[in-house]
Each structure stands twice: as C-alpha cells, then as structure tokens.
Design a protein around this motif. Structure first.
Motif, PDB file in Angstrom:
ATOM      1  N   ASP A  84     -30.316  18.052  20.922  1.00 47.41           N
ATOM      2  CA  ASP A  84     -31.545  18.824  21.046  1.00 47.41           C
ATOM      3  C   ASP A  84     -31.900  18.960  22.533  1.00 47.41           C
ATOM      4  O   ASP A  84     -32.242  17.981  23.197  1.00 47.41           O
ATOM      5  CB  ASP A  84     -32.647  18.070  20.270  1.00 47.41           C
ATOM      6  CG  ASP A  84     -33.997  18.766  20.351  1.00 47.41           C
ATOM      7  OD1 ASP A  84     -34.154  19.682  21.184  1.00 47.41           O
ATOM      8  OD2 ASP A  84     -34.882  18.363  19.582  1.00 47.41           O
ATOM      9  N   SER A  85     -31.828  20.192  23.049  1.00 54.25           N
ATOM     10  CA  SER A  85     -32.076  20.400  24.488  1.00 54.25           C
ATOM     11  C   SER A  85     -33.496  20.009  24.877  1.00 54.25           C
ATOM     12  O   SER A  85     -33.739  19.485  25.958  1.00 54.25           O
ATOM     13  CB  SER A  85     -31.822  21.861  24.860  1.00 54.25           C
ATOM     14  OG  SER A  85     -32.780  22.694  24.251  1.00 54.25           O
ATOM     15  N   ARG A  86     -34.449  20.278  23.992  1.00 54.20           N
ATOM     16  CA  ARG A  86     -35.862  19.992  24.323  1.00 54.20           C
ATOM     17  C   ARG A  86     -36.065  18.490  24.516  1.00 54.20           C
ATOM     18  O   ARG A  86     -36.737  18.061  25.444  1.00 54.20           O
ATOM     19  CB  ARG A  86     -36.799  20.470  23.213  1.00 54.20           C
ATOM     20  CG  ARG A  86     -36.604  21.900  22.824  1.00 54.20           C
ATOM     21  CD  ARG A  86     -37.448  22.828  23.668  1.00 54.20           C
ATOM     22  NE  ARG A  86     -37.069  24.208  23.355  1.00 54.20           N
ATOM     23  CZ  ARG A  86     -37.603  25.270  23.915  1.00 54.20           C
ATOM     24  NH1 ARG A  86     -38.540  25.140  24.842  1.00 54.20           N
ATOM     25  NH2 ARG A  86     -37.209  26.474  23.609  1.00 54.20           N
ATOM     26  N   GLU A  87     -35.450  17.725  23.607  1.00 59.25           N
ATOM     27  CA  GLU A  87     -35.581  16.268  23.721  1.00 59.25           C
ATOM     28  C   GLU A  87     -34.929  15.797  25.027  1.00 59.25           C
ATOM     29  O   GLU A  87     -35.492  14.995  25.779  1.00 59.25           O
ATOM     30  CB  GLU A  87     -34.921  15.583  22.521  1.00 59.25           C
ATOM     31  CG  GLU A  87     -35.134  14.073  22.541  1.00 59.25           C
ATOM     32  CD  GLU A  87     -34.301  13.329  21.487  1.00 59.25           C
ATOM     33  OE1 GLU A  87     -33.448  13.970  20.833  1.00 59.25           O
ATOM     34  OE2 GLU A  87     -34.521  12.112  21.350  1.00 59.25           O
ATOM     35  N   ALA A  88     -33.737  16.349  25.305  1.00 61.43           N
ATOM     36  CA  ALA A  88     -33.016  15.939  26.510  1.00 61.43           C
ATOM     37  C   ALA A  88     -33.811  16.287  27.771  1.00 61.43           C
ATOM     38  O   ALA A  88     -33.929  15.474  28.700  1.00 61.43           O
ATOM     39  CB  ALA A  88     -31.637  16.602  26.543  1.00 61.43           C
ATOM     40  N   ILE A  89     -34.392  17.491  27.788  1.00 62.17           N
ATOM     41  CA  ILE A  89     -35.150  17.927  28.973  1.00 62.17           C
ATOM     42  C   ILE A  89     -36.409  17.065  29.143  1.00 62.17           C
ATOM     43  O   ILE A  89     -36.740  16.630  30.248  1.00 62.17           O
ATOM     44  CB  ILE A  89     -35.500  19.432  28.872  1.00 62.17           C
ATOM     45  CG1 ILE A  89     -34.222  20.268  29.056  1.00 62.17           C
ATOM     46  CG2 ILE A  89     -36.557  19.830  29.902  1.00 62.17           C
ATOM     47  CD1 ILE A  89     -34.365  21.758  28.818  1.00 62.17           C
ATOM     48  N   PRO A 125     -39.120  10.781  38.335  1.00 67.14           N
ATOM     49  CA  PRO A 125     -40.244  11.270  39.158  1.00 67.14           C
ATOM     50  C   PRO A 125     -39.937  12.528  39.981  1.00 67.14           C
ATOM     51  O   PRO A 125     -40.858  13.193  40.431  1.00 67.14           O
ATOM     52  CB  PRO A 125     -40.563  10.079  40.077  1.00 67.14           C
ATOM     53  CG  PRO A 125     -39.365   9.200  40.033  1.00 67.14           C
ATOM     54  CD  PRO A 125     -38.727   9.413  38.691  1.00 67.14           C
ATOM     55  N   ARG A 126     -38.676  12.818  40.214  1.00 66.44           N
ATOM     56  CA  ARG A 126     -38.378  14.002  41.036  1.00 66.44           C
ATOM     57  C   ARG A 126     -37.604  15.076  40.268  1.00 66.44           C
ATOM     58  O   ARG A 126     -36.919  15.898  40.858  1.00 66.44           O
ATOM     59  CB  ARG A 126     -37.606  13.589  42.307  1.00 66.44           C
ATOM     60  CG  ARG A 126     -38.507  12.946  43.359  1.00 66.44           C
ATOM     61  CD  ARG A 126     -37.746  12.355  44.512  1.00 66.44           C
ATOM     62  NE  ARG A 126     -36.858  11.277  44.097  1.00 66.44           N
ATOM     63  CZ  ARG A 126     -37.252  10.035  43.800  1.00 66.44           C
ATOM     64  NH1 ARG A 126     -38.524   9.718  43.899  1.00 66.44           N
ATOM     65  NH2 ARG A 126     -36.385   9.116  43.415  1.00 66.44           N
ATOM     66  N   VAL A 127     -37.694  15.012  38.948  1.00 64.78           N
ATOM     67  CA  VAL A 127     -37.019  16.044  38.144  1.00 64.78           C
ATOM     68  C   VAL A 127     -38.078  16.790  37.325  1.00 64.78           C
ATOM     69  O   VAL A 127     -38.950  16.168  36.723  1.00 64.78           O
ATOM     70  CB  VAL A 127     -35.964  15.402  37.203  1.00 64.78           C
ATOM     71  CG1 VAL A 127     -35.398  16.440  36.229  1.00 64.78           C
ATOM     72  CG2 VAL A 127     -34.841  14.777  38.017  1.00 64.78           C
ATOM     73  N   ASN A 128     -38.021  18.114  37.348  1.00 69.90           N
ATOM     74  CA  ASN A 128     -38.968  18.914  36.563  1.00 69.90           C
ATOM     75  C   ASN A 128     -38.260  20.158  36.032  1.00 69.90           C
ATOM     76  O   ASN A 128     -38.339  21.232  36.617  1.00 69.90           O
ATOM     77  CB  ASN A 128     -40.182  19.292  37.423  1.00 69.90           C
ATOM     78  CG  ASN A 128     -41.221  20.029  36.598  1.00 69.90           C
ATOM     79  OD1 ASN A 128     -41.200  19.970  35.369  1.00 69.90           O
ATOM     80  ND2 ASN A 128     -42.108  20.755  37.262  1.00 69.90           N
ATOM     81  N   ILE A 129     -37.543  19.962  34.929  1.00 67.41           N
ATOM     82  CA  ILE A 129     -36.767  21.069  34.354  1.00 67.41           C
ATOM     83  C   ILE A 129     -37.700  21.942  33.504  1.00 67.41           C
ATOM     84  O   ILE A 129     -38.543  21.425  32.764  1.00 67.41           O
ATOM     85  CB  ILE A 129     -35.595  20.519  33.504  1.00 67.41           C
ATOM     86  CG1 ILE A 129     -34.708  19.625  34.393  1.00 67.41           C
ATOM     87  CG2 ILE A 129     -34.781  21.654  32.882  1.00 67.41           C
ATOM     88  CD1 ILE A 129     -33.648  18.841  33.632  1.00 67.41           C
ATOM     89  N   LEU A 130     -37.566  23.259  33.647  1.00 64.14           N
ATOM     90  CA  LEU A 130     -38.421  24.182  32.895  1.00 64.14           C
ATOM     91  C   LEU A 130     -37.927  24.300  31.453  1.00 64.14           C
ATOM     92  O   LEU A 130     -37.055  23.547  31.026  1.00 64.14           O
ATOM     93  CB  LEU A 130     -38.452  25.536  33.599  1.00 64.14           C
ATOM     94  CG  LEU A 130     -39.097  25.528  34.984  1.00 64.14           C
ATOM     95  CD1 LEU A 130     -39.041  26.922  35.603  1.00 64.14           C
ATOM     96  CD2 LEU A 130     -40.541  25.053  34.928  1.00 64.14           C
ATOM     97  N   LYS A 131     -38.490  25.273  30.736  1.00 64.05           N
ATOM     98  CA  LYS A 131     -38.194  25.378  29.298  1.00 64.05           C
ATOM     99  C   LYS A 131     -37.166  26.466  29.033  1.00 64.05           C
ATOM    100  O   LYS A 131     -37.313  27.597  29.509  1.00 64.05           O
ATOM    101  CB  LYS A 131     -39.469  25.735  28.544  1.00 64.05           C
ATOM    102  CG  LYS A 131     -40.543  24.676  28.624  1.00 64.05           C
ATOM    103  CD  LYS A 131     -41.667  25.025  27.664  1.00 64.05           C
ATOM    104  CE  LYS A 131     -42.748  23.976  27.693  1.00 64.05           C
ATOM    105  NZ  LYS A 131     -43.854  24.324  28.560  1.00 64.05           N
ATOM    106  N   PRO A 132     -36.157  26.154  28.220  1.00 65.23           N
ATOM    107  CA  PRO A 132     -35.231  27.220  27.813  1.00 65.23           C
ATOM    108  C   PRO A 132     -35.958  28.197  26.890  1.00 65.23           C
ATOM    109  O   PRO A 132     -36.984  27.860  26.310  1.00 65.23           O
ATOM    110  CB  PRO A 132     -34.126  26.478  27.058  1.00 65.23           C
ATOM    111  CG  PRO A 132     -34.683  25.154  26.700  1.00 65.23           C
ATOM    112  CD  PRO A 132     -35.846  24.861  27.588  1.00 65.23           C
ATOM    113  N   GLY A 133     -35.432  29.392  26.775  1.00 66.83           N
ATOM    114  CA  GLY A 133     -36.066  30.394  25.912  1.00 66.83           C
ATOM    115  C   GLY A 133     -35.083  31.513  25.608  1.00 66.83           C
ATOM    116  O   GLY A 133     -33.901  31.426  25.946  1.00 66.83           O
ATOM    117  N   PRO A 134     -35.617  32.597  25.003  1.00 72.10           N
ATOM    118  CA  PRO A 134     -34.719  33.681  24.582  1.00 72.10           C
ATOM    119  C   PRO A 134     -34.338  34.635  25.716  1.00 72.10           C
ATOM    120  O   PRO A 134     -33.727  35.668  25.481  1.00 72.10           O
ATOM    121  CB  PRO A 134     -35.566  34.421  23.541  1.00 72.10           C
ATOM    122  CG  PRO A 134     -36.973  34.201  24.002  1.00 72.10           C
ATOM    123  CD  PRO A 134     -37.004  32.839  24.611  1.00 72.10           C
TER     124      PRO A 134
END
Ligand code: SAJ
Length: 428
Positions: free
Chosen positions: A232-237, A244-253
């Motif tokens: 699950d990408s959402r869980e992984a992200i 503290p220095r990682v801020n990955i945005l949200k995947p989408g369509p």
C-alpha cells in the motif's frame, strides 16, 4: 489610496481587483469579454470560488470597484491576463499580454507603475512587455515603474491566500520595486520580498510550481513501484514521512489545473535543461494509463463493464475542469476497445462510462447524477477528492451497484467500512 486598473478579471484579476477596492483603492476592472463585464456588474461571478461573490458585492457596493468598458489611466496598471499554453509546441502564447501592453501604452503617464502578475516564461517582462510600454515615449525605470509580481494563491482559498501569502516583487530598478511594494503592502499580511530583476521573479514562480509537479511525480512513481511489490503506497508514504526531513506528497490520477501541468514547460522556453522536469511531466501524464490498467486487470472477466467516474474537476471542491485527470481517464476508458475482434470486423467499446461531479455544470460534458452513474455499475472510480465523495455511504452504494469494485485514486474513503460492506477497495 491609489487608482488602479486591473486587466483581466479571471481567477486572479477579479479577486485582486475586489481586494484592492475593499482596502479603499479606486479600482477599475477591465475584461475584454463583454458578457463577463455584464455578469460582474450584476454581482455574479463567472467561476466558483468560496467567498468571492460576497467579496465582489462588497467592492461594488462601496463604489470603489467599477467594471469599465475600456482601459483607464491609473497610477497602477496590473496585468492578470491568461498565458495560454500550446500543447504542440510546448510554448506560452503571449498574445494577451502583448495586447494589454499595447492598450496600456497610450494611457501611461510619468510616475505610473505597471505590474505583470500573469505567469510567464523568464524574460517576458523585460523583453516582451517593456518595449511595448515604451512605445509611449516613456522609459521603464526612469519615467514609469515596471515589475513582475507573481501570484501564488491556491484555487479554493484565493481570498485568504491573497492576503496571507508572501509576495515576490522583481522590478527593472529599485524605484520600480518600491512603488509596487507600496501597493501590495496595503493589503498583504505576508512578507514582501524584493529582487531588482523581474526575470528572477518570473523564474521563481515557475520553479515553485515545477517543484510541486516534480514532487507529485515522485509520489506517483512510488505508487507504481508499490503496486509491483503488492504493498500500500499510502501506508508506505505515511511511514516514510515519519522521518524529520522527508515529506513525500500524495500520489493521484495525474496532475491537473492550469498551472502545474503547464508552468514547467515555460522554463524550457530559452533552455534545453528540462531533463528531470520533463520526465516528471511524463510520469504524471502516464498516471491515466496506470489507472485504466488497474480497471482492465480487475474487470477482464466482465463484458462491457459499466464504470462510474466520480470527479472531473481537476481537484477537490473546485469546479475547474482544465487539464482534469478524471476527464482524461474517462475519455481513455470510453475509447478503449475490446481486445477480441467482433464478428462484424470491428471492435466493441470495452467500457460503458458514466461521469459525475457535483461541482461541475458544463453543458459540453455528458454528466449524470450520482444515482444514475452508480446504478448497475461494475466499478466506481474516484478521481477527485470532493467532500461529497468522502461522505458516500457504503450501504447505499452497494444497493445501487451490480459490482463491488472501488478504485479510490484520491484516498477519499474510509476503506475499512467499505471492505466490511463487501467492497474491493483499491487505491493507488
Ligand atoms: N496533486 C496531487 N498530489 C498532491 C498534491 C496535488 O496529485 O500531493 C494534484 C491535484 O489533485 C491537482 C494538481 O496536483 O490535480 C494541482 O493541484 P494543487 O492544489 O497542487 O495546485 P493548483 O494548480 O491548484 O495551484 C498551484 C499552487 N502552486 C503550488 O502549490 C506551488 C498555487 O499556489 C499557485 O498559485 C497556482 O498553482 C498557480 O496559479 O500557479
């Protein structure tokens, strides 16, 4: 308080004109479209934006905002016209900006300030606009002030962000910058940053939006990788963002709207250095195929499956469908043909596609209501994170649909409840 003429009463020009008027400036708002001018005079807005109608009414009733049928002389001339994008050549069409430059020139007086807010390729203020304004016989910097001040407001939150966001003002000289700062200071609570080069300000605006586009592409690539690994990408992200220095945005369509899918190309106008940036654009565009591939795989046993595509606005709670990922996917599905060749020699359409969006009322789109879209649907595909979709009730949806597949590309649903109701819920 100053006199201001705002050119172009769209997403940025209209709220800016109303804002300046509500802060006591004498504002003339001009738009080339007569129908838009008539609508605005009646207090109607030609696009949806929370709070904008009341804000416009306040400005009109105070008499500080006049919608004018022509460009008028003013201490400040603010240009907020569109810079359409040519898909083929990947270039900005500067026709409107040049037209405004030509109409301002005869009205320009010594001591006036011209502000370009439209998003443009680096160099436009100095190389394209300045010569047209100087047709007046006046010199930029010496006789009149000239700056670029990009807007950074988020559609859906424009009025708040106009006041609160920091602004960057790049002028042809220090006097130009200070003149523009005096106007923005009158309504901006954020910080105002100065640079004595309009090209820097133009470049900054483009790299801000490009940064977001590239970062979304990274999230989208993670989603594709995660599917390969069955995780699950959402869980992984979410877990990765614990760092503290990682801020990955949200995947989408995919990435829609009139800014993120376009502005990165403007950077390449006079440069070939678009490697990562161009790849990111490609990754984001390919999300449409990624989503249709999921449906192809899940529905391969179903004959002409009916898919309800929910959300054709380019993002949640707005009505704007420009570069909409939902529409791109719906069209792709509608154009998909079955792999088997039909007996008459032609291929049958693989999907029956219904599109629905509570925020969009575009007569050119074949929109249905929610009930009709979901009745007998084999799959529901959510492509926009409207609040209405977050509130969907699994029991009601289950009664309407004939299948049980939900592809939630925007992570709108509380998956647990839906699974308990018997749905297969896939994210990306
Ligand atoms: N999106 C994702 N994943 C995310 C965030 C966004 O897929 O994590 C998608 C959205 O669903 C949408 C697209 O990206 O399809 C763009 O939406 P957005 O909310 O990121 O941006 P816009 O286009 O509405 O507004 C942007 C903003 N720029 C930045 O955030 C750097 C705004 O501040 C600018 O003023 C605006 O562009 C503009 O006018 O240039």
């Amino acid at each position: 308080m100053s006199s201001v003429c705002v050119h172009g009463l769209g997403y940025i020009g209209l709220p800016t004109a109303a804002m300046l008027a509500n802060y006591g400036h004498e504002v003339a708002g001009y738009d080339v479209d007569e129908a838009v001018r008539a609508e605005l005079r009646n207090g109607e807005t030609h696009f949806d934006e929370p709070g904008l109608r009341a804000f416009l009414t306040q400005a009109l009733e105070s008499d500080h905002l006049q919608i004018t049928d022509e460009v008028v002389p003013a201490k400040y001339q603010i240009i907020c016209v569109p810079t359409p994008f040519d898909e083929e050549s990947k270039t900005a069409d500067l026709t409107y900006i040049k037209a405004v430059g030509r109409t301002i020139a005869p009205e320009l007086r010594e001591g006036d300030t011209v502000i370009l807010e439209s998003t443009v390729p680096p160099g436009t203020t100095v190389n394209e606009l300045q010569p047209l304004l100087e047709e007046s016989g006046l010199t930029a910097g010496d006789d009149f002030a000239l700056v670029h001040c990009p807007e950074t407001v988020l559609p859906g939150n424009i009025i708040t962000e106009l006041r609160e966001n920091n602004r960057i003002i790049g002028g042809v000289n220090g006097v130009s910058v200070e003149s523009a700062v005096r106007l923005y200071e009158s309504f901006v609570d954020g910080e105002i940053r100065r640079t004595s080069d309009p090209t820097v300000a133009e470049f900054v605006k483009l790299i801000q939006n490009t940064s977001r586009d590239v970062n979304i592409a990274f999230a989208n690539e993670i989603a594709r990788l995660a599917r390969d690994y069955g995780i699950d990408s959402r869980e992984a992200i979410e877990l990765a963002n614990e760092h503290p220095r990682v801020n990955i945005l949200k995947p989408g369509p995919g990435v829609g709207g009139h800014c993120l899918p376009i502005d990165p190309w403007f950077l390449g106008t006079d440069s070939d250095e678009l490697n990562l940036i161009e790849t990111a654009r490609q990754v984001n565009n390919e999300m449409a195929s990624f989503v249709t591939d999921i449906l192809d795989e899940e529905l391969q046993e179903t004959t002409e499956p009916k898919v309800a595509v929910l959300g054709v606005a380019y993002k949640g709670n707005v009505s704007d469908t420009r570069m909409s990922p939902g529409l791109r996917i719906a069209r792709k599905l509608a154009e998909t043909e079955t792999k088997a060749v039909a007996t008459d020699g032609g291929n049958e359409p693989a999907y029956e596609v219904m599109i629905q969006d509570p925020h969009v009322s575009d007569p050119t789109l074949d929109l249905t209501d929610l009930d009709e879209a979901m009745t007998d649907a084999d799959a529901v595909l959510i492509t926009t994170d409207h609040d209405e979709y977050e509130q969907l009730d699994p029991g009601t949806v289950s009664e309407r649909m004939s299948g049980n597949l939900i592809v939630d590309t925007k992570d709108c649903l509380e998956t647990k409840g839906w699974r308990q109701e018997g749905f297969t819920v896939l994210g990306i």
